[in-house]
Design an enzyme around this catalytic site. Structure first.
Site, PDB file in Angstrom:
ATOM      1  N   CYS A 125      -4.474  -3.481   3.754  1.00  0.00           N
ATOM      2  CA  CYS A 125      -4.129  -3.112   5.126  1.00  0.00           C
ATOM      3  C   CYS A 125      -5.274  -3.325   6.116  1.00  0.00           C
ATOM      4  CB  CYS A 125      -3.639  -1.666   5.150  1.00  0.00           C
ATOM      5  SG  CYS A 125      -2.615  -1.269   6.597  1.00  0.00           S
ATOM      6  N   GLU A 168       0.861  -1.177   0.000  1.00  0.00           N
ATOM      7  CA  GLU A 168       0.000   0.000   0.000  1.00  0.00           C
ATOM      8  C   GLU A 168       0.903   1.235   0.000  1.00  0.00           C
ATOM      9  OE1 GLU A 168      -3.440   1.735   3.080  1.00  0.00           O
ATOM     10  OE2 GLU A 168      -1.830   0.461   3.822  1.00  0.00           O
ATOM     11  N   LYS A 214      -9.608   0.780  -1.574  1.00  0.00           N
ATOM     12  CA  LYS A 214      -9.701   0.276  -0.201  1.00  0.00           C
ATOM     13  C   LYS A 214     -11.078   0.563   0.394  1.00  0.00           C
ATOM     14  CE  LYS A 214      -7.103   0.729   4.171  1.00  0.00           C
ATOM     15  NZ  LYS A 214      -5.987   1.518   4.779  1.00  0.00           N
TER      16      LYS A 214
END
Length: 263
Positions: free
Chosen positions: A142, A40, A106
Site C-alpha cells: 500500500c 493488504e 510493511k
C-alpha cells in the site's frame, strides 16, 4: 508467469475472510495461476482494533492459508496482522506455497491524510524478495507505493515482478494517484508491478466504514515500460494475467535506469 489478483472486500471476521481466500484460490488455480495475490488486511479490514485480531505466523489463520495454498499447489500472498514486541501489531504479508515460506512487514506506515497507522502498527525494516517458479518477486504494501527507493532496492535484488497488496484510502484524487504510482513504480524498477487493492466496500454491497482506508478497487498490473497491462473496476473479482518476463529483460536493456542512477 501466470498470476492472479483477487481483490476481496474483507470483513471484520477473519474466519469469513478465510472462506474468501479459499474460494479465490480455487478459482484462480482453476484458471492456471501459479501466484495468487490478495490485498493488504485480508485477515481483517481496517477500522477496528487490530490487537485482538493479530496472530503469529504459526497461528491458526496463517496455518489455514498454508493449507489452502498447499492444497491448490500455488503460492498465495495475503495480508494479515502479527504481534509486535511493543504492544502494537505488524502489517504483514504472508507468502506461502510449494517451496516458498516468507513474510514481509510493511516498512512505510500510512501516517497521512489524517490517518496514523503508526499509532497501532510497528514498521518493518527489511525489504523482501521471494522466488516463485524461478522468478524473483518483490513485496511491498500500500503506502510503500509512494516510495521509489524501496522499489529500486527490490529491482537491485533482481525482482522482475513486484506485488503490492493494498487497502488504498478513498478520497479526492486518490484513484488517480493510485494508477499513476503503480505505473511510475513499474518505470522505476523496469519490472511488472501487480497491485491488488481491497475492493470498494460499497461496490461489494457493504457499508463503508468512516475514517478507515478500506479500499477503492482498481487493482492494476503495469508493465516494465509503465503501460497498464490489465485492470479491474471497484468491485471484487479475479484478474488473471500472463506476465511476459522477456519484456523485463528488454526494458532493462533499453532503459537501464537501475544501472544508470547515481543517487
Amino acid at each position: 508467469m501466470r498470476i492472479a489478483l483477487v481483490p476481496i472486500a474483507a470483513t471484520t471476521d477473519p474466519a469469513e475472510n478465510l472462506t474468501l481466500v479459499a474460494d479465490g484460490v480455487a478459482g484462480a488455480a482453476a484458471r492456471g495461476a501459479r501466484l495468487v495475490v490478495f490485498p493488504e488486511a485480508t485477515q481483517c479490514r481496517f477500522g477496528v482494533p487490530l490487537g485482538p485480531v493479530a496472530e503469529p505466523l504459526d497461528g491458526p489463520w496463517a496455518s489455514r492459508v498454508r493449507e489452502i495454498a498447499a492444497g491448490a499447489g500455488v503460492t498465495v500472498v495475503a495480508g494479515m496482522f502479527t504481534p509486535a514486541d511493543d504492544g502494537r501489531v505488524r502489517n504483514t504479508l504472508l507468502v506461502t506455497g510449494p517451496g516458498v515460506e516468507e513474510h514481509y512487514d510493511k516498512i512505510h506506515l500510512f501516517d497521512a491524510f489524517g490517518f496514523a497507522e503508526s499509532d497501532t502498527v510497528a514498521p518493518g525494516d527489511r525489504p523482501v524478495t521471494v522466488t516463485v517458479d524461478g522468478v524473483t518477486v518483490g513485496l511491498a504494501t500500500c503506502y510503500d507505493l509512494r516510495f521509489a527507493g524501496l522499489f529500486q532496492t527490490l529491482g537491485d535484488a533482481g525482482a522482475q515482478v513486484v506485488l503490492v497488496p493494498a487497502s488504498w484510502g478513498a478520497g479526492p484524487g486518490k484513484r488517480e494517484q493510485w494508477e499513476l504510482l503503480v505505473r511510475a513504480r513499474a518505470l522505476d524498477t523496469t519490472a511488472f508491478v501487480a497491485a491488488c487493492d481491497q475492493a470498494d466496500p460499497e461496490a461489494a454491497g457493504r457499508p463503508v466504514p468512516g475514517g478507515a482506508p478500506t479500499g477503492i478497487g482498481a487493482s492494476t498490473v503495469a508493465g516494465p515500460t509503465g503501460s497498464v497491462v490489465a485492470a479491474l473496476d471497484a468491485a471484487p473479482g479475479t484478474l488473471v494475467v500472463d506476465l511476459d518476463l522477456d519484456a523485463v529483460t528488454a526494458a532493462r536493456r533499453a532503459i537501464p535506469v537501475l544501472a544508470n542512477r547515481r543517487y
